[in-house]
Each structure stands twice: as structure tokens, then as C-alpha cells.
Design an enzyme around this catalytic site. Structure first.
Site, PDB file in Angstrom:
ATOM      1  N   TYR A  16      24.832 -35.739 -31.082  1.00  0.00           N
ATOM      2  CA  TYR A  16      25.198 -37.147 -31.244  1.00  0.00           C
ATOM      3  C   TYR A  16      24.728 -37.714 -32.580  1.00  0.00           C
ATOM      4  CZ  TYR A  16      26.999 -37.606 -26.517  1.00  0.00           C
ATOM      5  OH  TYR A  16      27.746 -37.478 -25.375  1.00  0.00           O
ATOM      6  N   LYS A  41      20.196 -26.022 -21.932  1.00  0.00           N
ATOM      7  CA  LYS A  41      21.082 -24.856 -22.000  1.00  0.00           C
ATOM      8  C   LYS A  41      20.377 -23.791 -22.851  1.00  0.00           C
ATOM      9  CE  LYS A  41      24.950 -23.022 -20.784  1.00  0.00           C
ATOM     10  NZ  LYS A  41      25.164 -22.605 -19.402  1.00  0.00           N
ATOM     11  N   ASP A  72      23.814 -26.662 -16.399  1.00  0.00           N
ATOM     12  CA  ASP A  72      25.039 -26.574 -15.586  1.00  0.00           C
ATOM     13  C   ASP A  72      24.670 -26.487 -14.105  1.00  0.00           C
ATOM     14  OD1 ASP A  72      24.075 -24.330 -16.895  1.00  0.00           O
ATOM     15  OD2 ASP A  72      25.917 -23.183 -16.758  1.00  0.00           O
ATOM     16  N   ASP A 106      23.846 -37.558 -21.475  1.00  0.00           N
ATOM     17  CA  ASP A 106      24.978 -38.487 -21.385  1.00  0.00           C
ATOM     18  C   ASP A 106      25.906 -38.049 -20.246  1.00  0.00           C
ATOM     19  OD1 ASP A 106      26.363 -40.703 -22.114  1.00  0.00           O
ATOM     20  OD2 ASP A 106      27.391 -39.802 -23.819  1.00  0.00           O
TER      21      ASP A 106
END
Ligand code: NAP
Length: 482
Positions: free
Chosen positions: A129, A176, A209, A233
Site C-alpha cells: 500500500y 504469508k 489464507d 485490509d
């Protein structure tokens, strides 16, 4: 009730003015004394030609007041100017985005009754971002994912301090790191180190995930989730859907000196001006702001009135009652106003203590290496030549230099030297890894010479040094690389 406060108020775009006006009316009706400084930002400002979407008066107002309540700001999708929301968060260094997700009395969802009470603590100023993007070739775009140890330490410490302030038991870190071992891995490693200083709180890592999957399957297992910017987000929008939707998801952007309160949702332009939208998310952001201003009584009063409206009066907006005639935004707001002062019988009280903001060194060189060297360079070359041909030619061109071509890769997959296996579909951007021929330390002058040579034959677009810090290689391998 304490003395009066001055707060910057940004109504925002789309549904922003409706939900912010409703919130302001309700906060004012609690009796708390707030002097609202109404300021502009977003679409109208872009239209006037100011590319940041943030006039100096708005910036000055936040600088003075230190606290802002804002409605959503529209950002053109896929083109145009940068998000004024992100610019605000970065400009005022509100590095922590705190997004509670808790069951709201009266709002029936498939998860009702399970006691969902989660807080997502999202890193707010780093990661993808930051929006550092380049078209490396006419056909290949790149976005830099920059994650710092300092940024990780600030957000992780904030998450633990937040957990302590609300008497929460568990902090999960969602990353991740299985794929992005250096960037997301830095968050995981920092979390594991900092967690040792908070033995009173259970700390667990979860792959993001699976975190999304577990949030839908067994949401009540989560308490506080700390995560990187983009993960946070996405997880917070998912979280909002568990408790009735984006209309119920508030948020606070917290930094050392400034705090900006806003809902998770955007400007939902299709509902603008229709008097149908749910103002609860901004209202609950206002409640978070009141607690930040130590106006605990007013915050409490609003929550009671909101719960009475939803659970006892059953007054609800279109987003939660689709089968009966829903209340308009103004009817919903007026009912909350009428309910101010009433007590909701099943109110679950939580003790709110001020968060002890972590003190993390502001030194730019937050992490130092005792020893460092350069092992080689990755040069990204724009080329339509088949990888094998390019690799062979590069080996020949660079044969007299201090470097040897170790591999060519495309989108992270080794395509030269070729290995037995299926043919890889390549693009026009190839990463050529050159290592020091003698395993020596590479100097910048040698890199300049190599680039000069490559420039005579190839269109190079990007370069990365392959550092070794304290004896550890600080770069990733390609898929298929030994
Ligand atoms: P959005 O504005 O959050 O709206 C997505 C959907 O969420 C809406 O269509 C609606 O769902 C539901 N929704 C959102 N707010 C609601 C509310 N108060 N009450 C009831 N339902 C609500 O997301 P978007 O359409 O992706 O983005 C629109 C613009 O907002 C974009 O320009 C984006 O960049 C910007 N944005 C700003 C912020 C911010 O200011 N912080 C955050 C996110 C997005 P249904 O269609 O199912 O009714």
C-alpha cells in the site's frame, strides 16, 4: 465528562456526508463538548486540481487538533491519483489500524451467538500500500512490497499493548511467510521475538489464507490478529461480513502523535444521497474516538442507545433487513437519538484502559549489520529473445568481467539454464542473476562496468544488489534454482 475538544471532521465522498452527519448529531446529543472543524478532502478537492486530494487547511487542522473523524474518500480504481485515505494515514504516520469485529446485539447473521469479538491490528503505512509502482516494460508492472523491521516492531508491540489494554488473552500474527520469506517472514520473526516480552498473552502464528478460512469456520477462536497492511485490509472486510457487513465495521488509525477515526467501508457511491445507508460503522468509529478522548461515559451511552435501537426496537437499515421495509438512515439515526440515556439490558461490559503506545526507536538505521558484502546483482532486462538464446549470449558478452551469469528467470521461475520439464511461458522481463566470478566481494565500480557493457546490447530496466548481511544471503532464490 471532561473539558471540550476540538476535532477535525472530514465528511468525505459518496455516502460519507450522510453517515458523518448522523454520527456528529448523535455524539453532540450525548452532551460531550466537541468543537468540530469541518475540512475538505477527496473527490471535490481532486476536481479542483489538487493531486493529493488534501488541502493545506485540512492538514493544518489535523496538525493542530491531533484527532480527526473522517468519512470515506473516493479513489479512482485502476487509474488516476493516489488514495487521499492512504496519503492521510502515511502523512500523519498513523502506523496502526485498529479494526474491531464484534457481534452486534440484534443483528442476526449465520454466526450469531458464537461470541465473535475480534480486533484486527493492521500495519498501516508499509507493504504494497506504499503504492510504489513502475511499469518495468510496456507489458510488465511492478509494485514494491517494502516491509521494515522497525515497522513490524511498532505494529506488533501495538497489538500486544492493545491486547493488554482490553484484557485480551491471545494475539495471532497472520502472514504469508511461507511464500514471502523475507518480507512477510520479517513480520513473523519480529512477532515471535516481541511475543517473548508479553508472557501474559498467548501468541500464535497463522498463515493468512488459513486465517481467512478459520475466520469463517471458527471465528470465535480469534481475539487479536496482527498483520501486514494488505492482509489486514482484506481480513477486516471479511471480518465485517461475519457480523452483518461493512455497515458495522469501525476503525481507528493510531500513531504516536495523531489519530484518525474512520469506518472500514468506502464511499459506496451507488447509495450516495439515497438516505438508505447504515451509519453504524462511522458511529462506532466515533465511539472509539470518544474513548481515545477519555469520554468513556458518552461512548458507553451511544453503544447502549445503538443496541436498544437494533435489538429492542428492531429498527434496521436496508443492509440487514432485506425482506421487510427497512429504516432510512435518518429514521435509524433519530431512533438512536431517542434511545440515548436508555440502558441495554444485555450489555457486555469491557474495561477500557488507555493503550500504552510502544516506544520504538525512531533511528532510520534501526537494524545494523556487523558485516556486509555484495555477492552479485540481479539485472532485469527487457527482451523478447528466447531465454536460452539470451542466457547464452549474456554469458558470452560478460565473459571478461568479474561476474558470471548464474541464471535467468522470468516472474520468479528459472528459465536458463534449462532443466528437464514443461516449457515455461515467458514475458518480456527477464531477471538475469550475475554472481561474483571468484566468490569475491563485489564493488560498485564493477557493477558500473557490467551495466555499461550490458547497456551496449540490452535494455536493462531495474537492478538489485544481492547482499549478504552477517554471513546470511539476503535475497530469494528463483523457483527451480539450486
Ligand atoms: P465500499 O464503498 O466499502 O462499498 C462496498 C459495499 O459494501 C457496498 O456496495 C455495500 O454493499 C456495502 N457497504 C459499504 N458501506 C456500507 C454502509 N455504511 N452501510 C451498508 N452497506 C455498506 O467499497 P467499494 O465500492 O469497493 O469502494 C468505493 C470507493 O470507496 C472506492 O473509490 C474506494 O477506493 C473507496 N474506499 C475508501 C475507503 C476509505 O475511505 N477508507 C475504504 C475503502 C474503499 P452492497 O452492495 O451489498 O449493498
Amino acid at each position: 465528562m471532561t473539558s471540550s475538544h476540538t476535532v477535525t471532521l472530514i465528511e468525505g465522498d459518496g455516502i460519507g456526508p450522510e453517515v458523518v452527519k448522523a454520527t456528529r448529531k448523535i455524539i453532540d446529543a450525548t452532551g460531550v463538548k466537541i468543537n468540530w472543524e469541518v475540512c475538505e478532502a477527496g473527490a471535490e478537492v481532486f476536481k479542483k486540481g489538487l493531486s493529493t486530494g488534501l488541502p493545506q487547511e485540512t492538514i493544518d487542522s489535523i496538525l493542530r487538533n491531533k484527532v480527526a473523524l473522517k468519512g470515506p474518500l473516493e479513489t479512482p480504481v485502476g487509474f488516476g491519483e493516489k488514495s487521499a485515505n492512504v496519503t492521510l494515514r502515511k502523512m500523519f504516520d498513523t502506523y496502526g489500524n485498529i479494526r474491531p469485529v464484534h457481534e452486534i446485539p440484534g443483528v442476526i447473521t449465520p454466526h450469531s451467538g458464537r461470541g465473535i469479538d475480534i480486533v484486527i491490528v493492521r500495519e498501516n503505512v508499509e507493504d504494497l500500500y506504499a503504492g510504489i509502482e513502475h511499469m518495468q516494460t510496456p507489458g510488465t508492472a511492478q509494485c514494491l512490497k517494502l516491509i521494515s523491521r522497525k515497522g513490524c516492531e511498532k505494529i506488533v508491540r501495538l497489538a500486544f499493548e492493545f491486547a493488554r489494554s482490553e484484557g485480551r488473552q491471545t494475539v495471532h500474527c497472520a502472514t504469508k511467510a511461507n511464500i514471502m520469506k523475507l518480507t512477510e517472514g520479517l513480520m513473523k520473526r519480529t512477532f515471535e521475538e516481541v511475543a517473548l516480552e508479553y508472557p501474559d498473552i498467548k501468541a500464535s502464528h497463522i498463515i493468512v489464507d488459513n486465517c481467512a478460512h478459520q475466520l469463517v469456520k471458527i471465528p470465535e477462536q480469534f481475539d487479536v490478529i496482527v498483520t501486514t497492511n494488505m492482509n489486514g485490509d482484506i481480513l477486516s472486510d471479511l471480518g465485517s461480513a461475519l457480523i452483518g457487513g461493512l455497515g458495522f465495521a469501525p476503525g481507528a488509525n493510531i500513531g504516536d502523535h495523531f489519530s484518525i477515526f474512520e469506518a472500514v467501508h468506502g464511499s459506496a457511491p451507488k447509495y450516495a444521497g439515497k438516505n438508505t445507508i447504515n451509519p453504524t460503522a462511522v458511529l462506532l468509529s466515533g465511539v472509539m474516538m470518544l474513548r481515545h478522548l477519555k469520554e468513556f461515559e458518552a461512548a458507553h451511552k451511544i453503544e447502549h442507545a445503538l443496541y436498544c435501537t437494533l435489538a429492542l426496537d428492531k429498527i434496521m437499515t436496508r443492509d440487514i433487513v432485506t425482506d421487510t421495509s427497512p429504516a432510512s438512515t435518518s429514521e435509524f439515526t433519530d431512533t438512536i437519538l431517542r434511545n440515548l440515556g436508555k440502558n441495554f439490558p444485555d450489555y457486555k461490559k469491557r474495561v477500557y484502559k488507555p493503550i500504552q503506545l510502544p516506544h520504538v526507536s525512531s533511528a532510520p538505521d534501526f537494524v545494523k549489520a556487523q558485516a556486509r558484502s555484495i555477492r552479485g546483482i540481479d539485472v532485469f532486462i527487457e527482451s523478447a529473445t528466447p531465454a536460452e538464446k539470451l542466457g547464452t549470449a549474456l554469458k558470452e558478452t560478460t565473459s571478461g568481467t568479474s561476474f558470471t551469469l548464474s541464471s535467468v528467470s522470468c516472474r520468479g521461475v528459472k528459465v536458463f539454464p534449462t532443466s528437464p520439464g514443461p516449457k515455461i511461458d515467458t514475458t518480456d522481463l527477464l531477471c538475469c542473476r550475475f554472481l561474483a566470478r571468484e566468490n569475491d566481494e563485489i564493488k560498485d565500480t564493477q557493477i558500473h562496468e557490467l551495466l555499461k557493457l550490458l547497456s551496449q546490447h540490452y535494455q536493462w530496466t531495474h537492478l538489485e544488489k544481492l547482499h549478504v548481511y552477517d554471513g546470511k544471503p539476503a535475497f530469494s532464490k528463483d523457483h527451480g534454482e539450486d
